[in-house]
Design an enzyme around this catalytic site. Structure first.
Site, PDB file in Angstrom:
ATOM      1  N   CYS A 120     -16.833   2.573   4.852  1.00 19.09           N
ATOM      2  CA  CYS A 120     -17.896   2.376   5.702  1.00 19.09           C
ATOM      3  C   CYS A 120     -19.177   1.273   6.372  1.00 19.09           C
ATOM      4  O   CYS A 120     -18.224   0.221   5.518  1.00 19.09           O
ATOM      5  CB  CYS A 120     -19.268   3.465   5.032  1.00 19.09           C
ATOM      6  SG  CYS A 120     -18.779   5.267   4.508  1.00 19.09           S
TER       7      CYS A 120
ATOM      8  N   ARG B  87     -14.078  -0.483   9.899  1.00 17.12           N
ATOM      9  CA  ARG B  87     -14.168  -0.170   8.429  1.00 17.12           C
ATOM     10  C   ARG B  87     -14.684   1.679   8.437  1.00 17.12           C
ATOM     11  O   ARG B  87     -14.116   1.897   7.597  1.00 17.12           O
ATOM     12  CB  ARG B  87     -15.892  -0.477   8.333  1.00 17.12           C
ATOM     13  CG  ARG B  87     -15.633  -2.143   8.135  1.00 17.12           C
ATOM     14  CD  ARG B  87     -17.152  -3.117   7.636  1.00 17.12           C
ATOM     15  NE  ARG B  87     -17.615  -2.545   6.403  1.00 17.12           N
ATOM     16  CZ  ARG B  87     -17.128  -3.250   5.458  1.00 17.12           C
ATOM     17  NH1 ARG B  87     -16.151  -4.014   5.813  1.00 17.12           N
ATOM     18  NH2 ARG B  87     -17.855  -2.407   3.932  1.00 17.12           N
TER      19      ARG B  87
ATOM     20  N   TRP C  47     -16.491   6.489   6.722  1.00 18.38           N
ATOM     21  CA  TRP C  47     -15.093   6.352   6.739  1.00 18.38           C
ATOM     22  C   TRP C  47     -15.213   6.965   5.210  1.00 18.38           C
ATOM     23  O   TRP C  47     -15.250   7.225   4.097  1.00 18.38           O
ATOM     24  CB  TRP C  47     -14.116   5.580   6.251  1.00 18.38           C
ATOM     25  CG  TRP C  47     -12.935   5.452   5.711  1.00 18.38           C
ATOM     26  CD1 TRP C  47     -12.073   5.470   4.827  1.00 18.38           C
ATOM     27  CD2 TRP C  47     -11.809   5.668   6.423  1.00 18.38           C
ATOM     28  NE1 TRP C  47     -10.709   5.340   4.722  1.00 18.38           N
ATOM     29  CE2 TRP C  47     -10.608   5.493   5.774  1.00 18.38           C
ATOM     30  CE3 TRP C  47     -11.621   5.893   8.097  1.00 18.38           C
ATOM     31  CZ2 TRP C  47      -8.594   5.967   6.284  1.00 18.38           C
ATOM     32  CZ3 TRP C  47     -10.549   6.153   8.366  1.00 18.38           C
ATOM     33  CH2 TRP C  47      -9.728   5.881   8.053  1.00 18.38           C
TER      34      TRP C  47
ATOM     35  N   ASN D  45     -22.433   2.366   1.594  1.00 21.01           N
ATOM     36  CA  ASN D  45     -20.686   2.394   2.074  1.00 21.01           C
ATOM     37  C   ASN D  45     -20.639   2.039   0.784  1.00 21.01           C
ATOM     38  O   ASN D  45     -21.682   1.031  -0.319  1.00 21.01           O
ATOM     39  CB  ASN D  45     -20.375   1.345   2.509  1.00 21.01           C
ATOM     40  CG  ASN D  45     -19.095   0.680   2.001  1.00 21.01           C
ATOM     41  OD1 ASN D  45     -18.354   1.294   2.504  1.00 21.01           O
ATOM     42  ND2 ASN D  45     -19.347  -0.502   1.964  1.00 21.01           N
ATOM     43  N   GLY D  46     -19.411   3.130  -0.226  1.00 20.06           N
ATOM     44  CA  GLY D  46     -19.001   2.653  -1.680  1.00 20.06           C
ATOM     45  C   GLY D  46     -19.088   4.273  -2.397  1.00 20.06           C
ATOM     46  O   GLY D  46     -19.146   4.993  -1.011  1.00 20.06           O
TER      47      GLY D  46
ATOM     48  N   GLU E 127      10.191  -2.493  -1.022  1.00 25.82           N
ATOM     49  CA  GLU E 127       9.235  -2.332  -0.813  1.00 25.82           C
ATOM     50  C   GLU E 127       9.150  -4.351  -0.080  1.00 25.82           C
ATOM     51  O   GLU E 127       9.135  -4.069   0.518  1.00 25.82           O
ATOM     52  CB  GLU E 127       7.534  -2.167  -1.511  1.00 25.82           C
ATOM     53  CG  GLU E 127       6.948  -2.467  -0.920  1.00 25.82           C
ATOM     54  CD  GLU E 127       6.144  -1.895   0.143  1.00 25.82           C
ATOM     55  OE1 GLU E 127       7.109  -0.834   1.055  1.00 25.82           O
ATOM     56  OE2 GLU E 127       5.417  -2.423   1.236  1.00 25.82           O
TER      57      GLU E 127
ATOM     58  N   LYS F 112       8.968  -5.165   4.090  1.00 26.40           N
ATOM     59  CA  LYS F 112       8.026  -5.764   4.579  1.00 26.40           C
ATOM     60  C   LYS F 112       8.776  -7.358   4.794  1.00 26.40           C
ATOM     61  O   LYS F 112       8.295  -7.107   6.028  1.00 26.40           O
ATOM     62  CB  LYS F 112       6.685  -6.346   3.029  1.00 26.40           C
ATOM     63  CG  LYS F 112       5.763  -5.945   2.358  1.00 26.40           C
ATOM     64  CD  LYS F 112       4.732  -5.101   3.955  1.00 26.40           C
ATOM     65  CE  LYS F 112       5.155  -3.587   3.915  1.00 26.40           C
ATOM     66  NZ  LYS F 112       5.417  -2.573   3.954  1.00 26.40           N
TER      67      LYS F 112
ATOM     68  N   GLU G 145      10.702  -5.613   8.624  1.00 25.79           N
ATOM     69  CA  GLU G 145       9.771  -4.747   9.737  1.00 25.79           C
ATOM     70  C   GLU G 145       8.357  -6.500  10.292  1.00 25.79           C
ATOM     71  O   GLU G 145       8.579  -6.046  11.510  1.00 25.79           O
ATOM     72  CB  GLU G 145       9.139  -4.071   9.357  1.00 25.79           C
ATOM     73  CG  GLU G 145       7.460  -4.606   7.983  1.00 25.79           C
ATOM     74  CD  GLU G 145       6.461  -3.194   6.924  1.00 25.79           C
ATOM     75  OE1 GLU G 145       7.034  -1.525   8.320  1.00 25.79           O
ATOM     76  OE2 GLU G 145       6.358  -2.827   6.631  1.00 25.79           O
TER      77      GLU G 145
ATOM     78  N   HIS H 221      28.622  -2.469  -7.665  1.00 22.59           N
ATOM     79  CA  HIS H 221      29.288  -1.629  -7.300  1.00 22.59           C
ATOM     80  C   HIS H 221      29.383  -1.302  -5.706  1.00 22.59           C
ATOM     81  O   HIS H 221      29.974  -0.698  -5.427  1.00 22.59           O
ATOM     82  CB  HIS H 221      29.110  -0.280  -7.022  1.00 22.59           C
ATOM     83  CG  HIS H 221      28.741  -0.161  -9.047  1.00 22.59           C
ATOM     84  ND1 HIS H 221      29.709   0.393  -9.498  1.00 22.59           N
ATOM     85  CD2 HIS H 221      27.559  -0.367  -9.661  1.00 22.59           C
ATOM     86  CE1 HIS H 221      29.472   0.725 -10.971  1.00 22.59           C
ATOM     87  NE2 HIS H 221      27.763   0.061 -10.857  1.00 22.59           N
TER      88      HIS H 221
ATOM     89  N   LYS I 155       1.674   2.240  13.642  1.00 22.77           N
ATOM     90  CA  LYS I 155       0.700   2.642  13.141  1.00 22.77           C
ATOM     91  C   LYS I 155       0.990   4.301  12.190  1.00 22.77           C
ATOM     92  O   LYS I 155       0.394   4.385  10.830  1.00 22.77           O
ATOM     93  CB  LYS I 155      -0.471   2.162  13.169  1.00 22.77           C
ATOM     94  CG  LYS I 155      -1.456   2.603  11.654  1.00 22.77           C
ATOM     95  CD  LYS I 155      -1.315   1.442  10.698  1.00 22.77           C
ATOM     96  CE  LYS I 155      -1.724   1.139   9.328  1.00 22.77           C
ATOM     97  NZ  LYS I 155      -0.889   1.290   8.522  1.00 22.77           N
TER      98      LYS I 155
HETATM   99  C1  F6R Z   1       5.582   0.432   6.095  1.00 22.17           C
HETATM  100  C2  F6R Z   1       5.165   1.401   6.913  1.00 22.17           C
HETATM  101  C3  F6R Z   1       6.009   2.773   6.926  1.00 22.17           C
HETATM  102  C4  F6R Z   1       5.065   3.899   6.308  1.00 22.17           C
HETATM  103  C5  F6R Z   1       5.447   5.148   6.966  1.00 22.17           C
HETATM  104  C6  F6R Z   1       4.852   6.440   6.090  1.00 22.17           C
HETATM  105  O1  F6R Z   1       4.275  -0.537   6.142  1.00 22.17           O
HETATM  106  O2  F6R Z   1       3.372   1.076   7.133  1.00 22.17           O
HETATM  107  O3  F6R Z   1       6.435   2.941   7.020  1.00 22.17           O
HETATM  108  O4  F6R Z   1       5.221   2.968   5.246  1.00 22.17           O
HETATM  109  O5  F6R Z   1       5.492   4.998   8.488  1.00 22.17           O
HETATM  110  O6  F6R Z   1       3.352   6.435   7.110  1.00 22.17           O
HETATM  111  P1  F6R Z   1       2.425   6.898   6.348  1.00 22.17           P
HETATM  112  O7  F6R Z   1       2.839   6.667   4.609  1.00 22.17           O
HETATM  113  O8  F6R Z   1       1.337   6.939   7.396  1.00 22.17           O
HETATM  114  O9  F6R Z   1       3.029   8.408   5.932  1.00 22.17           O
END
Ligand code: F6R
Length: 613
Positions: free
Chosen positions: A2, A27, A77, A103-104, A486, A490, A493, A509, A608
């Site tokens: 927060c 935040r 938050w 906050n916490g 992962e 990363k 993307e 394979h 996002k």
């Molecule tokens: C990768 C990334 C995306 C999300 C995916 C799911 O860095 O950010 O692959 O993980 O779009 O998003 P959420 O978790 O919001 O359902």
């Protein structure tokens, strides 16, 4: 996470509070509030309008009575209690003359709350924070000053906090304290200020000081006094700031991704807070599933997308190994089209940092339609997925601004491991001692992540050496496999380079046909029972000319002999190791993207929150 802001001694205190909250919105923003002090009492406004909370608060604050010279603001938050006006800070004591922003997480709020209620206090919110206001009220009721009452209250709380408190009894005084979450103090000739982060104060002063853990500050117009919680006087160190405001909003980092990567130890630690009952047993208190419900579960179905899917894959290992319940993991967008078999004894778990991914939401609706109980694991309280689920288990990473998931992912893995341990506990598949041991190991993860972050320069050097490479294969076995997925995600993307993640044993394979000189193979080679087999997999790619980078545990000579480059990490327990092993891969992808001149916070074509199918 927060945001807190406070000031005393300013003629335009309302403007400072609202401007500060606007800068602290990163935040959290599910609700916001402010309080002003007057000798006659406190004046408070609060708004809970999601992303519009701070702007709604600005409108409400326009009707503030004149003459206030001190006040506090907060942007929230949610962790304990839904985002709502009642749960928005500042929170009052019973008299309405003491207000607290926090906050916490107060870990022992339930036991303190029960005692306070028995003593006649009436809570008005579902937050963990409110107990602080009532504790302070109790001490003030015995004639103690505001500062002494805050000190006394904090001596009985466990958890993490930065708090600021005002009282109508001492209207020019702000009392603040912290443990494990940040708080910055500021001074001007006639005023004193405080905030969770520097940007909220930068427009007003550069005379800034850091409050350290377990210290308490008394702010009066033009002066600050700092003492330890034990009462010793302290000279707070001055903070030298040479950033401009734009940089400061990123906490001095060049981008949100760097900042969020560095927030990972905190995100993991906060996700672990407040999960054990006084007898040591685990409780998922936001998860409205009784022990009885959990005992009856015969199968767990986990649905997720992207990075959250990788957390889900890791959860499968933990749930099956610790709790001995079969777990299936599905890409959310595939789940509902494959005619899955579910019944009321099934638990469907949706993992989503945003809580809004439509694919995950629709998969969970389908699971519910077929009779399963539904649990959401998400970072956003009251998000669509959390609202529709029977129960929610929240990660506590705070808002993540960078499109690529980092801190939310590590928090998800930890939350899912807590779920696996809770299942193990209620089903009796692991002893209390074993569970206690694993929980202790989980608590050591933040320090290990910190250790990996301290080696960033070594990761940068590897990225620089490989800046010209175009093809990357990430290989892992067992829990190293989701880590490989992962790492590859990363990299692709952020840097738009070709990257694939594979279980190492699968390479022979087919995909091995793609390995040629110039291909980079990144292997997750931290210690596990499959190390020897993994070594053979790496030897196979090496003999075909691949450049090999291994993520390996400190001191592993075999890894050093086998690899062209090693990304060293401390050794964590096997099922927990991904939380540590992912971190150098984040740093590696980040650095390569930066070397290619790319915007890491906003990679092309991505969003996002993905609310389309
Ligand atoms: C990768 C990334 C995306 C999300 C995916 C799911 O860095 O950010 O692959 O993980 O779009 O998003 P959420 O978790 O919001 O359902």
């Amino acid at each position: 996470m927060c945001g807190i802001i406070g000031a005393t001694g300013l003629d335009d205190v309302v403007d400072l509070l609202v401007e500060g909250l606007e800068r602290l919105e990163y935040r959290g923003y599910d609700s916001a509030g402010l309080v002003l002090t007057f000798p006659s009492g406190l004046w408070r406004v609060r708004a809970a309008d999601g992303t519009r909370s701070v702007s709604a608060l600005r409108e409400l604050a326009a009707s503030a009575p004149g003459g206030a010279r001190a006040g506090l603001g907060h942007t929230r938050w949610a962790t304990h209690g839904h985002p709502s006006i009642e749960n928005a800070h500042p929170l009052f004591d019973c008299t309405g003359r003491v207000a607290v922003v926090h906050n916490g997480i107060i870990e022992n709020h339930a036991e303190i709350g029960a005692r306070l209620q028995a003593a006649g206090h009436t809570p008005t919110s579902a937050t963990d924070t409110e107990v602080l206001a009532h504790l302070i009220e109790e001490h003030m009721g015995t004639g103690q000053s505001l500062a002494e009452s805050v000190r006394a209250a904090l001596l009985v709380v466990r958890g993490s906090f930065s708090i600021a408190v005002v009282s109508a009894d001492e209207p020019e005084l702000l009392v603040a304290a912290r443990r494990n979450t940040p708080l910055v103090l500021g001074l001007t000739d006639g005023a004193a200020l405080l905030a969770s982060d520097i940007p909220a104060l930068l427009g007003r002063t550069k005379r800034l000081f850091v409050l350290a853990d377990d210290q308490l500050a008394e702010l009066r117009p033009g002066s600050v006094r700092v003492t330890t919680l034990a009462g010793e006087e302290v000279d707070p160190p001055a903070l030298s700031v040479d950033w401009d405001l734009a940089a400061a909003q990123k906490g001095g980092y060049e981008d949100f991704m760097s900042k969020e990567i560095r927030e990972q130890p905190r995100a993991v630690a906060d996700t672990l807070l407040d999960r054990r009952r006084p007898d040591g047993s685990l409780t998922l208190d936001e998860a409205r599933l009784s022990d009885d419900d959990l005992q009856k579960i015969t199968k767990v179905y986990i649905v997720a997308c992207g990075s959250s899917y990788h957390a889900a894959l890791l959860a499968k290992y933990a749930i099956e190994h610790w709790a001995r319940v079969a777990a299936e993991v599905d890409i959310a967008s595939e789940f509902r089209y494959r005619d899955p078999v579910l019944d009321p004894a099934a638990l469907a778990v949706g993992v989503s940092q945003s809580g809004e991914s439509l694919d995950t939401l629709l998969a969970l609706r389908e699971a519910r339609r077929r009779g399963a109980r539904v649990l959401a694991v998400t970072n956003v309280v009251d998000s669509s997925i959390a609202r529709e689920a029977d129960a929610a288990l929240y990660t506590r990473a705070g808002p993540e601004i960078c499109v690529a998931a980092t801190k939310t992912l590590l928090a998800q893995i930890v939350a899912l491991e807590l779920l696996a341990l809770t299942l193990a506990q209620v089903r009796g598949t692991r002893s209390a001692e074993e569970i206690g041991h694993i929980i202790d190991s989980l608590h050591r993860l933040p320090e290990m992540i910190e250790d990996v972050l301290s080696r960033e320069k070594e990761v940068d050097q590897v990225a620089e050496a490989l800046a010209g490479a175009r093809d990357f294969f990430y290989l892992g076995r067992n829990v190293g496999y989701p880590v490989a997925l992962e790492g590859a995600l990363k990299l692709k993307e952020l840097s738009y380079l070709h990257a694939e993640g594979y279980p190492a044993g699968e390479l022979k394979h087919g995909p091995i046909a793609l390995i040629e000189p110039g291909t980079v193979v990144v292997g997750i080679a931290t210690r596990n029972p499959l190390w020897e087999k993994f070594q053979s997999n790496i030897a196979e790619v090496k003999s075909r000319g691949a450049t090999v980078v291994l993520v390996a545990n400190d001191g592993d000579e075999r890894a050093e002999a086998l690899a062209d480059h090693v990304l060293w990490v401390p050794e964590a327990e096997q099922l927990l190791a991904p939380v540590v092993d992912i971190v150098p891969l984040q740093l590696f992808a980040y650095r390569l993207a930066r070397l290619h001149g790319l915007d890491v916070d906003r990679p092309r074509n991505l969003a996002k929150t993905v609310t389309v199918e």
